[in-house]
Design a protein around this motif. Sequence first.
Motif, PDB file in Angstrom:
ATOM      1  N   ILE A 199       0.839  -1.206   0.000  1.00  0.00           N
ATOM      2  CA  ILE A 199       0.000   0.000   0.000  1.00  0.00           C
ATOM      3  C   ILE A 199       0.871   1.251   0.000  1.00  0.00           C
ATOM      4  N   ILE A 200       1.919   1.248   0.820  1.00  0.00           N
ATOM      5  CA  ILE A 200       2.810   2.408   0.895  1.00  0.00           C
ATOM      6  C   ILE A 200       3.522   2.630  -0.425  1.00  0.00           C
ATOM      7  N   PHE A 201       3.992   1.561  -1.053  1.00  0.00           N
ATOM      8  CA  PHE A 201       4.680   1.685  -2.337  1.00  0.00           C
ATOM      9  C   PHE A 201       3.748   2.251  -3.415  1.00  0.00           C
ATOM     10  N   LYS A 202       2.457   1.938  -3.323  1.00  0.00           N
ATOM     11  CA  LYS A 202       1.497   2.463  -4.295  1.00  0.00           C
ATOM     12  C   LYS A 202       1.142   3.922  -4.002  1.00  0.00           C
ATOM     13  N   LEU A 203       1.161   4.284  -2.718  1.00  0.00           N
ATOM     14  CA  LEU A 203       0.821   5.657  -2.343  1.00  0.00           C
ATOM     15  C   LEU A 203       1.958   6.634  -2.622  1.00  0.00           C
ATOM     16  N   VAL A 204       3.185   6.172  -2.451  1.00  0.00           N
ATOM     17  CA  VAL A 204       4.347   7.062  -2.576  1.00  0.00           C
ATOM     18  C   VAL A 204       5.102   6.736  -3.858  1.00  0.00           C
ATOM     19  N   PRO A 205       4.971   7.551  -4.890  1.00  0.00           N
ATOM     20  CA  PRO A 205       5.639   7.278  -6.165  1.00  0.00           C
ATOM     21  C   PRO A 205       7.157   7.243  -6.018  1.00  0.00           C
ATOM     22  N   GLY A 206       7.778   6.218  -6.609  1.00  0.00           N
ATOM     23  CA  GLY A 206       9.230   6.136  -6.642  1.00  0.00           C
ATOM     24  C   GLY A 206       9.879   5.583  -5.388  1.00  0.00           C
ATOM     25  N   LEU A 207       9.095   5.312  -4.342  1.00  0.00           N
ATOM     26  CA  LEU A 207       9.687   4.841  -3.090  1.00  0.00           C
ATOM     27  C   LEU A 207      10.295   3.448  -3.240  1.00  0.00           C
ATOM     28  N   ARG A 208       9.604   2.562  -3.945  1.00  0.00           N
ATOM     29  CA  ARG A 208      10.121   1.215  -4.117  1.00  0.00           C
ATOM     30  C   ARG A 208      11.445   1.243  -4.873  1.00  0.00           C
ATOM     31  N   GLU A 209      11.498   1.999  -5.972  1.00  0.00           N
ATOM     32  CA  GLU A 209      12.711   2.083  -6.780  1.00  0.00           C
ATOM     33  C   GLU A 209      13.862   2.691  -5.977  1.00  0.00           C
ATOM     34  N   LYS A 210      13.540   3.688  -5.150  1.00  0.00           N
ATOM     35  CA  LYS A 210      14.562   4.322  -4.325  1.00  0.00           C
ATOM     36  C   LYS A 210      15.157   3.330  -3.342  1.00  0.00           C
ATOM     37  N   GLU A 211      14.319   2.520  -2.715  1.00  0.00           N
ATOM     38  CA  GLU A 211      14.793   1.542  -1.740  1.00  0.00           C
ATOM     39  C   GLU A 211      15.624   0.460  -2.415  1.00  0.00           C
ATOM     40  N   GLN A 223      17.421   0.814  -5.127  1.00  0.00           N
ATOM     41  CA  GLN A 223      18.692   1.414  -5.481  1.00  0.00           C
ATOM     42  C   GLN A 223      19.598   1.552  -4.266  1.00  0.00           C
ATOM     43  N   GLN A 224      19.009   1.913  -3.119  1.00  0.00           N
ATOM     44  CA  GLN A 224      19.801   2.031  -1.893  1.00  0.00           C
ATOM     45  C   GLN A 224      20.329   0.670  -1.458  1.00  0.00           C
ATOM     46  N   GLU A 225      19.554  -0.367  -1.694  1.00  0.00           N
ATOM     47  CA  GLU A 225      19.997  -1.717  -1.340  1.00  0.00           C
ATOM     48  C   GLU A 225      21.184  -2.129  -2.201  1.00  0.00           C
ATOM     49  N   ILE A 226      21.119  -1.809  -3.500  1.00  0.00           N
ATOM     50  CA  ILE A 226      22.233  -2.112  -4.391  1.00  0.00           C
ATOM     51  C   ILE A 226      23.487  -1.358  -3.956  1.00  0.00           C
ATOM     52  N   GLU A 227      23.316  -0.093  -3.590  1.00  0.00           N
ATOM     53  CA  GLU A 227      24.450   0.706  -3.130  1.00  0.00           C
ATOM     54  C   GLU A 227      25.029   0.132  -1.842  1.00  0.00           C
ATOM     55  N   PHE A 228      24.160  -0.360  -0.988  1.00  0.00           N
ATOM     56  CA  PHE A 228      24.626  -0.948   0.266  1.00  0.00           C
ATOM     57  C   PHE A 228      25.534  -2.137  -0.003  1.00  0.00           C
ATOM     58  N   TRP A 229      25.084  -3.024  -0.908  1.00  0.00           N
ATOM     59  CA  TRP A 229      25.903  -4.201  -1.210  1.00  0.00           C
ATOM     60  C   TRP A 229      27.203  -3.809  -1.902  1.00  0.00           C
ATOM     61  N   ARG A 230      27.151  -2.763  -2.700  1.00  0.00           N
ATOM     62  CA  ARG A 230      28.356  -2.316  -3.398  1.00  0.00           C
ATOM     63  C   ARG A 230      29.406  -1.835  -2.392  1.00  0.00           C
ATOM     64  N   LYS A 231      28.954  -1.182  -1.327  1.00  0.00           N
ATOM     65  CA  LYS A 231      29.885  -0.615  -0.362  1.00  0.00           C
ATOM     66  C   LYS A 231      30.331  -1.614   0.701  1.00  0.00           C
ATOM     67  N   ASN A 232      29.482  -2.583   1.011  1.00  0.00           N
ATOM     68  CA  ASN A 232      29.745  -3.429   2.166  1.00  0.00           C
ATOM     69  C   ASN A 232      30.100  -4.875   1.857  1.00  0.00           C
ATOM     70  N   LYS A 233      29.975  -5.283   0.613  1.00  0.00           N
ATOM     71  CA  LYS A 233      30.300  -6.659   0.261  1.00  0.00           C
ATOM     72  C   LYS A 233      31.488  -6.692  -0.687  1.00  0.00           C
ATOM     73  N   SER A 234      32.353  -7.637  -0.487  1.00  0.00           N
ATOM     74  CA  SER A 234      33.505  -7.788  -1.368  1.00  0.00           C
ATOM     75  C   SER A 234      33.062  -8.355  -2.705  1.00  0.00           C
ATOM     76  N   LYS A 235      33.935  -8.227  -3.714  1.00  0.00           N
ATOM     77  CA  LYS A 235      33.611  -8.741  -5.036  1.00  0.00           C
ATOM     78  C   LYS A 235      33.410 -10.262  -5.010  1.00  0.00           C
ATOM     79  N   GLU A 236      34.124 -10.897  -4.130  1.00  0.00           N
ATOM     80  CA  GLU A 236      33.998 -12.357  -4.049  1.00  0.00           C
ATOM     81  C   GLU A 236      32.603 -12.765  -3.626  1.00  0.00           C
ATOM     82  N   ASN A 237      32.022 -12.018  -2.666  1.00  0.00           N
ATOM     83  CA  ASN A 237      30.681 -12.333  -2.199  1.00  0.00           C
ATOM     84  C   ASN A 237      29.619 -11.871  -3.168  1.00  0.00           C
TER      85      ASN A 237
END
Length: 235
Positions: free
Chosen positions: A78-90, A92-106
Amino acid sequence: MTLQKKHLVKDFNHFITCYVCKGYLIKPTTVTECLHTFCKSCIVQHFEDSNECPKCGIQVHETNPLEMLRLDNTLEEIIFKLVPGLREKEQQQEIEFWRKNKSKENIGEDGPVCKKAKLDEEDDNIGNGDYHRSDPQIAICLDCLRNNSQMGEAIVKGLMKKFIRCSTRVTVGTIKKFLSLKLKLPSSYELDVLCNGEIMGKDHTMEFIYMTRWRLRGENVYPMVLEYRPRIDFG
């Protein structure tokens, strides 16, 4: 002709924002004791220092308040439908998190997008019942019930490690399979799983047993205790 009143997203902010961080609810998680909802990360972090609800102050659990949390997937949609772009933003932030905190091997040769794909696969597995890593967890003590009138009890030993943590969605049938593998039982042996002396059905989930057999009978002991006993299947 009556014109329908248009509502702005801010009109619903009271219902879709987190009391702790004041932002939109991300992975909304409800405290079952008082039904207040927070971001999953906010409430988990809060419970590291306190066992009380940050909004109403009620004691959620004496020792482990994390057991009393439930994800609200419907509210999340419901929240994702009410707030445009929120799902995509989250995402993208998750991808950035893995980029910063996980090694290439993982992460893999394809980078964080590959890791994201693996996470999606795990989510699919969770939906299919293969994995329940994001589910609320419950601690269980598995005790061997001895009964001199039961045949074959000598072959069924107690577990060396009888305390386990599992998803609240795990069924008694899965617990039986786990025990059979750990105890290396012959195929002719079946196990009964009991709670408070009552045999539990194979489709009963741990959450169902906790709410209807353990908690409602006034059991305040934690973790929940399940007993198992051998039964030879002559069929």
